[in-house]
Design a protein around this motif. Structure first.
Motif, PDB file in Angstrom:
ATOM      1  N   ARG A  90       0.813  -1.217   0.000  1.00 43.48           N
ATOM      2  CA  ARG A  90       0.000   0.000   0.000  1.00 43.48           C
ATOM      3  C   ARG A  90       0.850   1.271   0.000  1.00 43.48           C
ATOM      4  O   ARG A  90       0.416   2.319  -0.479  1.00 43.48           O
ATOM      5  N   LEU A  91       2.047   1.164   0.577  1.00 38.55           N
ATOM      6  CA  LEU A  91       2.859   2.374   0.756  1.00 38.55           C
ATOM      7  C   LEU A  91       3.925   2.557  -0.317  1.00 38.55           C
ATOM      8  O   LEU A  91       4.693   3.513  -0.257  1.00 38.55           O
ATOM      9  N   ILE A  92       3.990   1.669  -1.305  1.00 38.93           N
ATOM     10  CA  ILE A  92       4.965   1.834  -2.381  1.00 38.93           C
ATOM     11  C   ILE A  92       4.763   3.167  -3.117  1.00 38.93           C
ATOM     12  O   ILE A  92       5.733   3.888  -3.373  1.00 38.93           O
ATOM     13  N   PRO A  93       3.521   3.564  -3.477  1.00 46.01           N
ATOM     14  CA  PRO A  93       3.340   4.877  -4.119  1.00 46.01           C
ATOM     15  C   PRO A  93       3.840   6.029  -3.257  1.00 46.01           C
ATOM     16  O   PRO A  93       4.404   7.003  -3.779  1.00 46.01           O
ATOM     17  N   SER A  94       3.678   5.928  -1.928  1.00 39.12           N
ATOM     18  CA  SER A  94       4.153   6.990  -1.030  1.00 39.12           C
ATOM     19  C   SER A  94       5.662   7.112  -1.070  1.00 39.12           C
ATOM     20  O   SER A  94       6.219   8.219  -1.037  1.00 39.12           O
ATOM     21  N   VAL A  95       6.356   5.975  -1.144  1.00 36.61           N
ATOM     22  CA  VAL A  95       7.819   5.998  -1.230  1.00 36.61           C
ATOM     23  C   VAL A  95       8.255   6.726  -2.491  1.00 36.61           C
ATOM     24  O   VAL A  95       9.164   7.565  -2.468  1.00 36.61           O
ATOM     25  N   LEU A  96       7.596   6.432  -3.607  1.00 44.78           N
ATOM     26  CA  LEU A  96       7.956   7.066  -4.874  1.00 44.78           C
ATOM     27  C   LEU A  96       7.590   8.545  -4.894  1.00 44.78           C
ATOM     28  O   LEU A  96       8.135   9.315  -5.682  1.00 44.78           O
ATOM     29  N   GLU A  97       6.671   8.958  -4.020  1.00 41.62           N
ATOM     30  CA  GLU A  97       6.298  10.371  -3.920  1.00 41.62           C
ATOM     31  C   GLU A  97       7.213  11.127  -2.973  1.00 41.62           C
ATOM     32  O   GLU A  97       7.104  12.339  -2.836  1.00 41.62           O
ATOM     33  N   GLY A  98       8.110  10.410  -2.266  1.00 37.83           N
ATOM     34  CA  GLY A  98       9.076  11.091  -1.417  1.00 37.83           C
ATOM     35  C   GLY A  98       8.858  10.956   0.070  1.00 37.83           C
ATOM     36  O   GLY A  98       9.567  11.575   0.858  1.00 37.83           O
ATOM     37  N   PHE A  99       7.889  10.139   0.506  1.00 33.11           N
ATOM     38  CA  PHE A  99       7.658   9.954   1.939  1.00 33.11           C
ATOM     39  C   PHE A  99       8.602   8.888   2.484  1.00 33.11           C
ATOM     40  O   PHE A  99       8.962   7.936   1.786  1.00 33.11           O
ATOM     41  N   ASN A 100       8.968   9.019   3.759  1.00 29.32           N
ATOM     42  CA  ASN A 100       9.715   7.972   4.451  1.00 29.32           C
ATOM     43  C   ASN A 100       8.731   6.929   4.985  1.00 29.32           C
ATOM     44  O   ASN A 100       7.633   7.272   5.437  1.00 29.32           O
ATOM     45  N   VAL A 101       9.148   5.665   4.956  1.00 34.43           N
ATOM     46  CA  VAL A 101       8.278   4.560   5.367  1.00 34.43           C
ATOM     47  C   VAL A 101       9.063   3.606   6.260  1.00 34.43           C
ATOM     48  O   VAL A 101      10.241   3.326   5.990  1.00 34.43           O
ATOM     49  N   THR A 102       8.427   3.107   7.319  1.00 36.41           N
ATOM     50  CA  THR A 102       9.032   2.104   8.191  1.00 36.41           C
ATOM     51  C   THR A 102       8.073   0.926   8.346  1.00 36.41           C
ATOM     52  O   THR A 102       6.887   1.119   8.608  1.00 36.41           O
ATOM     53  N   VAL A 103       8.603  -0.283   8.179  1.00 36.56           N
ATOM     54  CA  VAL A 103       7.825  -1.509   8.377  1.00 36.56           C
ATOM     55  C   VAL A 103       8.614  -2.398   9.322  1.00 36.56           C
ATOM     56  O   VAL A 103       9.797  -2.666   9.075  1.00 36.56           O
ATOM     57  N   PHE A 104       7.988  -2.836  10.425  1.00 38.95           N
ATOM     58  CA  PHE A 104       8.700  -3.785  11.273  1.00 38.95           C
ATOM     59  C   PHE A 104       7.768  -4.862  11.808  1.00 38.95           C
ATOM     60  O   PHE A 104       6.559  -4.665  11.961  1.00 38.95           O
ATOM     61  N   ALA A 105       8.374  -6.055  12.041  1.00 36.29           N
ATOM     62  CA  ALA A 105       7.649  -7.208  12.574  1.00 36.29           C
ATOM     63  C   ALA A 105       8.006  -7.368  14.042  1.00 36.29           C
ATOM     64  O   ALA A 105       9.175  -7.263  14.423  1.00 36.29           O
TER      65      ALA A 105
END
Length: 424
Positions: A90-105
């Protein structure tokens, strides 16, 4: 039966997502007579059942059922790719728009965190070669995220409209082991320092190597090399237990020349984190070095839980003690809400692991109350907006030119009518 946490993380829009994944019982657990105490209902609710003790008298010995609601819930039959589609994709488009993203388990040891993040990449004998070879079903979140990011970058590069627009990607890979930070791509055994720029609000690691990459497979080769340097060891709870927290950082840059002929750089970062599992010495039967590792793991996870509790209660960010561990210090920007965040809590459904699974569910339920707003990084957003601004300026200029041509034709027609000529 009690339903807890009926408010999902969707209160934060698309900026935060909290999910729970339940793994299947192993053959060893089934052979020993263990039963499942967890159930996923629909795609949102997880119910956990506490069995009544024989001859129970005290309330704490009585049976109970608690239900928790999340943004996403996955039972033991949900495949890897579906987990990815409903979370990180879901957040791949946000990454390409310049947002920082964190995913952790997150979860107890043996709950399936590394399997969720790495998939079969964690096992050399059954290594996934990538979705492009038809193995998307066994790939974890990290390999699938890399593939989609490179696909998106190639598409953006093909559609580039800005002067001298170029996209590039580099990666860093580190582990936090016994409260020491080690570089997994250039292992030297040196304890690297955490460095913080309070004005820019950036937390980084001094001396950490950054490797450029041209394809997802190239990054996966780096990841495999890094995993070979990562600390793992067998315990009674897990045959290949992670003894450290691993952080893969993807740095994506977009460069172009603005109207003044100056080079502008827009940078976004993706943190993909495989946390070590919380553990109890009584369950793992750890001794000596393994016991010390477990104590350090639990200490850093306790610091993480304390930070989330402070932020979930609406306290000011100053009350969150990020410096209590290297892990929370590294995650400061993510926890403060300066990036989009996904938390995937992993649970073991065995009734023998009831306490650990229930604690994980309560932890994830508290995390939903954190307020995430990546727009707080205003300077970065302003820089990020320039590509769109220039595109909009070109579009508006074209529209104004077309409107001016239409107005000229209308004025010419009116002048002909006033002079006695009636244009068709």
């Amino acid at each position: 039966m009690v339903l807890r946490g009926n408010r999902t993380a969707s209160i934060n829009g698309d900026n935060m997502l909290v999910a729970v994944r339940m793994r299947p019982l192993s053959k060893k657990e089934l052979q020993s007579g263990q039963k499942s105490c967890c159930e996923v209902m629909g795609n949102k609710i997880v119910a956990i059942t506490k069995a009544k003790k024989p001859g129970a008298v005290l309330k704490s010995e009585m049976g109970s059922v608690n239900e928790y609601q999340f943004d996403e819930a996955f039972d033991a039959n949900v495949p890897q790719y579906e987990v990815y589609q409903r979370t990180a994709k879901r957040l791949i488009p946000s990454v390409l728009e310049g947002f920082n993203v964190t995913v952790f388990a997150y979860g107890a040891t043996g709950a399936g965190k590394t399997h969720t993040m790495m998939g079969s990449e964690r096992m050399d004998a059954e290594r996934a070669t990538g979705a492009e070879n038809g193995n998307a079903g066994v790939c974890g979140i990290i390999p699938l995220t890399l593939m989609d990011i490179f696909t998106g970058m190639k598409q953006k590069q093909a559609e580039a409209t800005l002067p001298e627009e170029k996209w590039s990607l580099s990666v860093s890979y580190l582990e936090v082991y016994n409260e020491k930070i080690r570089d997994l791509l250039e292992p030297s055994g040196i304890n690297l320092p955490v460095q913080e720029d309070p004005k820019a609000g950036i937390v980084g690691v001094g001396g950490l190597a950054q490797k450029s990459a041209q394809s997802s497979e190239q990054v996966m080769e780096m990841l495999r090399f890094g995993n070979s340097n990562r600390r793992t060891h067998a315990t009674d709870a897990n045959a290949t237990s992670s003894r450290s927290h691993a952080v893969l950082q993807i740095i994506m840059k977009q460069r172009w020349n603005n109207s003044k002929g100056r080079e502008v750089t827009r940078e976004s970062r993706v943190n993909l984190i495989d946390l070590a599992g919380s553990e109890r010495a009584g369950k793992t039967n750890n001794r000596g070095k393994r016991l010390q590792e477990g104590a350090n793991i639990n200490r850093s996870l306790l610091a993480l839980a304390n930070c989330i509790n402070a932020l979930a209660q609406g306290n000011t960010r100053k009350n969150a003690k990020y410096r209590d561990s290297k892990l929370t210090h590294l995650l400061k920007s993510s926890l403060e809400g300066q990036c989009k965040l996904i938390i995937i809590a992993n649970i073991n459904p065995s009734d023998d692991m009831f306490e650990d699974s229930h604690n994980t569910l309560k932890y994830a339920n508290r995390a939903k109350c954190m307020k995430i707003d990546p727009k707080v990084v205003r300077l970065r957003e302003r820089d990020m907006a320039w590509p769109e601004r220039e595109k909009n300026m070109k579009r508006q200029s074209s529209e104004q030119s077309a409107e001016n041509d239409l107005l000229k034709k209308q004025v010419s027609a009116l002048q002909q009518m006033l002079s006695g000529n009636c244009p068709v």
